[in-house]
Scaffold this active site. Structure first.
Site, mmCIF file in Angstrom:
data_model
loop_
_atom_site.group_PDB
_atom_site.id
_atom_site.type_symbol
_atom_site.label_atom_id
_atom_site.label_comp_id
_atom_site.label_asym_id
_atom_site.label_seq_id
_atom_site.Cartn_x
_atom_site.Cartn_y
_atom_site.Cartn_z
ATOM 1 N N HIS A 1 34.073 36.994 -13.316
ATOM 2 C CA HIS A 1 35.411 37.601 -13.431
ATOM 3 C C HIS A 1 36.506 36.529 -13.451
ATOM 4 O O HIS A 1 37.355 36.466 -12.552
ATOM 5 C CB HIS A 1 35.644 38.610 -12.292
ATOM 6 C CG HIS A 1 36.665 39.660 -12.631
ATOM 7 N ND1 HIS A 1 36.626 40.930 -12.151
ATOM 8 C CD2 HIS A 1 37.764 39.609 -13.427
ATOM 9 C CE1 HIS A 1 37.663 41.635 -12.619
ATOM 10 N NE2 HIS A 1 38.377 40.847 -13.399
ATOM 11 N N GLU B 1 30.563 43.920 -8.387
ATOM 12 C CA GLU B 1 30.913 42.499 -8.332
ATOM 13 C C GLU B 1 30.927 42.078 -6.871
ATOM 14 O O GLU B 1 31.548 42.753 -6.060
ATOM 15 C CB GLU B 1 32.295 42.261 -8.952
ATOM 16 C CG GLU B 1 32.269 42.442 -10.444
ATOM 17 C CD GLU B 1 33.597 42.170 -11.122
ATOM 18 O OE1 GLU B 1 34.521 41.648 -10.470
ATOM 19 O OE2 GLU B 1 33.716 42.497 -12.304
ATOM 20 N N ARG C 1 36.279 45.844 -17.295
ATOM 21 C CA ARG C 1 35.741 46.221 -15.991
ATOM 22 C C ARG C 1 34.272 46.559 -16.150
ATOM 23 O O ARG C 1 33.875 47.194 -17.128
ATOM 24 C CB ARG C 1 36.477 47.431 -15.415
ATOM 25 C CG ARG C 1 37.881 47.146 -14.880
ATOM 26 C CD ARG C 1 37.861 46.243 -13.632
ATOM 27 N NE ARG C 1 39.206 45.990 -13.120
ATOM 28 C CZ ARG C 1 39.998 44.990 -13.522
ATOM 29 N NH1 ARG C 1 39.570 44.128 -14.421
ATOM 30 N NH2 ARG C 1 41.188 44.838 -12.996
#
Ligand code: GLV
Ligand code: GLV
Length: 314
Positions: free
Chosen positions: A280, A261, A232
């Site tokens: 991601h 993000e 993360r």
């Protein structure tokens, strides 16, 4: 109002339970729409882009199961769910090997300077063969430090062993079985950072791990070293990483996850040649995303039927 809410279209071939309401819009479901849709919901199949907090739980008084199509649960207030008797599921195991493949691909790519090589070719900058062109680091014979040797971290370690790397790990608990199986040695975080040539982050984000990799941690990393994050973005202080990469310690970073993000295209990290950022995609193989969706549906159905979830949050 639906009994089951699914916050994103599922991968092809995976059907949500009959009677589900599925968000069909582009991108994540707007939070306001989600709050309205869950008013009568007993089951919720959600994504890591959804915030499952007290406010949402208040808006969903009939909710019995939250089934997230991801392994990480930092967007879900698991404790609040527990207090209200709402079961929480996620998708461990099915994504472990694919995410470890991604971590290794990112590591190899930046250590061997693959993205810079591609940029050079594309820009027409490839001249005569040059003995000093794009000299990078090595994988073989170097030391890989794994921060968080859970399922994914262990799978990364197995790959690294095949590449002839020495292995270190750190985490909340020592893992004697893993040490015996892989010949991996435990260090505390400062020790791991100062001894490793490459560092992979594969641990959950929570209050204790937020900005674990801050300016101080980065300053311990070796000259020429590499930082890879497949967990993360919040684990890393991105402003501190910009400064650290400018100084060359670490020399390179590869990030599958960022904070926030998406990372804005004008963020300094995006333009740095020694920083590779991908959007991601750690678990984004066709086979694995399908397996994740199938497990998320199985968790949802089990929760609605009052059975133990195949993969409950622990
Ligand atoms: C993806 O980041 C996941 O947690 O599954
Ligand atoms: C996640 O599945 C982990 O344990 O690394």
């Amino acid at each position: 109002m639906a009994r089951i809410v699914v916050t994103r279209r599922l991968p092809a071939g995976v059907q949500p339970p009959v009677g589900s309401w599925v968000w069909e819009g582009e991108g994540p479901i707007p939070h306001g729409v989600l709050l309205e849709q869950v008013a009568e919901a007993e089951g919720l199949l959600c994504m890591l882009t959804d915030t499952i907090d007290e406010e949402l739980l208040d808006a969903a008084p009939r909710l019995r199961v939250v089934s997230q199509m991801a392994v990480g649960l930092d967007n879900v207030d698991v404790e609040a769910c527990r207090r209200r008797g709402v079961a929480v599921g996620h998708t461990p195991d099915v994504l472990t090997e694919t995410t470890a493949d991604t971590a290794f691909a990112l590591l190899a790519a930046v250590v061997r300077r693959i993205p810079e090589g591609r940029d050079l070719v594309r820009s027409g900058g490839w001249g005569e063969w040059d003995p000093e062109l794009l000299l990078g680091g090595d994988l073989w014979g170097t030391t890989l430090g794994i921060v968080g040797a859970g399922r994914i971290g262990s799978a990364v370690a197995r790959r690294a062993a095949g590449f002839g790397m020495h292995l270190l790990y750190t985490g909340r608990r020592r893992k004697p079985h893993l040490e015996a199986e892989l010949g991996i040695a435990y260090r505390d975080l400062p020790g791991l950072l100062s001894e490793s040539d490459h560092v992979v982050l594969s641990l959950p984000l929570d209050d204790d791990t937020y900005h674990l990799i801050d300016a101080e941690a980065l300053s311990r990393m070796k000259e020429g070293s590499t930082l890879v994050n497949v967990a993360r973005g919040g684990l890393v202080d991105h402003d501190a990483l910009v400064e650290a990469l400018r100084r060359g310690r670490p020399a390179r970073a590869a990030l599958d996850v960022t904070e926030p993000e998406p990372i804005p295209p004008d963020h300094p990290l995006v333009g740095m040649p020694n920083c590779l950022i991908v959007p991601h995609i750690g678990s984004a193989s066709v086979r694995t995303r399908r397996a994740m969706a199938e497990l998320a549906v199985a968790n949802l159905v089990a929760g609605l039927e009052g059975r133990p979830l195949p993969a409950a949050a622990t």
